[in-house]
Write a protein that holds these residues in place. Structure first.
Motif, PDB file in Angstrom:
ATOM      1  N   THR A  35      73.743  52.168  49.126  1.00  0.00           N
ATOM      2  CA  THR A  35      72.869  51.068  49.519  1.00  0.00           C
ATOM      3  C   THR A  35      72.462  50.246  48.306  1.00  0.00           C
ATOM      4  O   THR A  35      72.444  49.017  48.355  1.00  0.00           O
ATOM      5  N   ASN A  36      72.143  50.907  47.201  1.00  0.00           N
ATOM      6  CA  ASN A  36      71.795  50.180  45.974  1.00  0.00           C
ATOM      7  C   ASN A  36      72.935  49.274  45.527  1.00  0.00           C
ATOM      8  O   ASN A  36      72.709  48.127  45.125  1.00  0.00           O
ATOM      9  N   HIS A  37      74.155  49.748  45.595  1.00  0.00           N
ATOM     10  CA  HIS A  37      75.299  48.925  45.204  1.00  0.00           C
ATOM     11  C   HIS A  37      75.481  47.745  46.152  1.00  0.00           C
ATOM     12  O   HIS A  37      75.776  46.629  45.713  1.00  0.00           O
ATOM     13  N   GLN A  40      72.756  45.107  45.328  1.00  0.00           N
ATOM     14  CA  GLN A  40      73.038  44.379  44.082  1.00  0.00           C
ATOM     15  C   GLN A  40      74.189  43.392  44.253  1.00  0.00           C
ATOM     16  O   GLN A  40      74.152  42.290  43.712  1.00  0.00           O
ATOM     17  N   THR A  41      75.213  43.768  45.016  1.00  0.00           N
ATOM     18  CA  THR A  41      76.380  42.909  45.181  1.00  0.00           C
ATOM     19  C   THR A  41      76.146  41.800  46.204  1.00  0.00           C
ATOM     20  O   THR A  41      76.387  40.630  45.927  1.00  0.00           O
ATOM     21  N   ALA A  42      75.652  42.156  47.379  1.00  0.00           N
ATOM     22  CA  ALA A  42      75.496  41.176  48.458  1.00  0.00           C
ATOM     23  C   ALA A  42      74.310  40.249  48.250  1.00  0.00           C
ATOM     24  O   ALA A  42      74.392  39.056  48.508  1.00  0.00           O
ATOM     25  N   LEU A  49      67.834  51.099  38.376  1.00  0.00           N
ATOM     26  CA  LEU A  49      68.501  52.317  38.845  1.00  0.00           C
ATOM     27  C   LEU A  49      68.202  53.522  37.964  1.00  0.00           C
ATOM     28  O   LEU A  49      68.798  54.577  38.139  1.00  0.00           O
ATOM     29  N   ASN A  50      67.261  53.373  37.039  1.00  0.00           N
ATOM     30  CA  ASN A  50      66.901  54.478  36.158  1.00  0.00           C
ATOM     31  C   ASN A  50      65.775  55.329  36.724  1.00  0.00           C
ATOM     32  O   ASN A  50      65.391  56.314  36.118  1.00  0.00           O
ATOM     33  N   LYS A  58      66.794  50.588  49.172  1.00  0.00           N
ATOM     34  CA  LYS A  58      66.381  50.806  50.563  1.00  0.00           C
ATOM     35  C   LYS A  58      65.139  49.984  50.917  1.00  0.00           C
ATOM     36  O   LYS A  58      64.959  49.612  52.066  1.00  0.00           O
ATOM     37  N   ARG A  59      64.329  49.687  49.939  1.00  0.00           N
ATOM     38  CA  ARG A  59      63.134  48.877  50.197  1.00  0.00           C
ATOM     39  C   ARG A  59      63.484  47.408  50.435  1.00  0.00           C
ATOM     40  O   ARG A  59      62.668  46.663  50.942  1.00  0.00           O
ATOM     41  N   GLN A  60      64.686  47.012  50.065  1.00  0.00           N
ATOM     42  CA  GLN A  60      65.103  45.617  50.172  1.00  0.00           C
ATOM     43  C   GLN A  60      65.857  45.304  51.464  1.00  0.00           C
ATOM     44  O   GLN A  60      66.223  44.154  51.689  1.00  0.00           O
TER      45      GLN A  60
END
Length: 88
Positions: A35-37, A40-42, A49-50, A58-60
């Motif tokens: 989901t993070n990827h 960031q991409t879409a 990410l640290n 997920k919050r986005q």
């Protein structure tokens, strides 16, 4: 929160029309990382990410949540990721 909203959140399906996919996330199977990827991409959002939990993406995505019926009828590919439980 309506019953339909609760079911939609429980199903944990997100729509990514940029990639022509619906992601059926299963907890503990890399769903936060993937989901993070996607975010960031879409959405071109830079995430931290640290952190220890990887929940920033997920919050986005609350606006991307869809129910099963929509996932099965919107013409996008449906997919999920499953880990082999024997090797964990």
């Amino acid at each position: 929160m309506s019953k339909l909203d609760k079911i939609t959140i429980r199903d944990n399906i997100t729509s990514w029309p940029e990639f022509n996919i619906n992601f059926w996330a299963i907890n503990k199977n890399g769903s936060s990382t993937l989901t993070n990827h996607f975010v960031q991409t879409a959405d071109n959002i830079k995430l931290n990410l640290n952190n220890d939990y990887g929940q920033d993406g997920k919050r986005q995505i609350t606006f991307r949540r869809i129910n099963r019926e929509k996932a099965l009828s919107n013409g996008q590919r449906n997919f999920t990721i499953v880990r082999d439980p024997c090797t964990r």
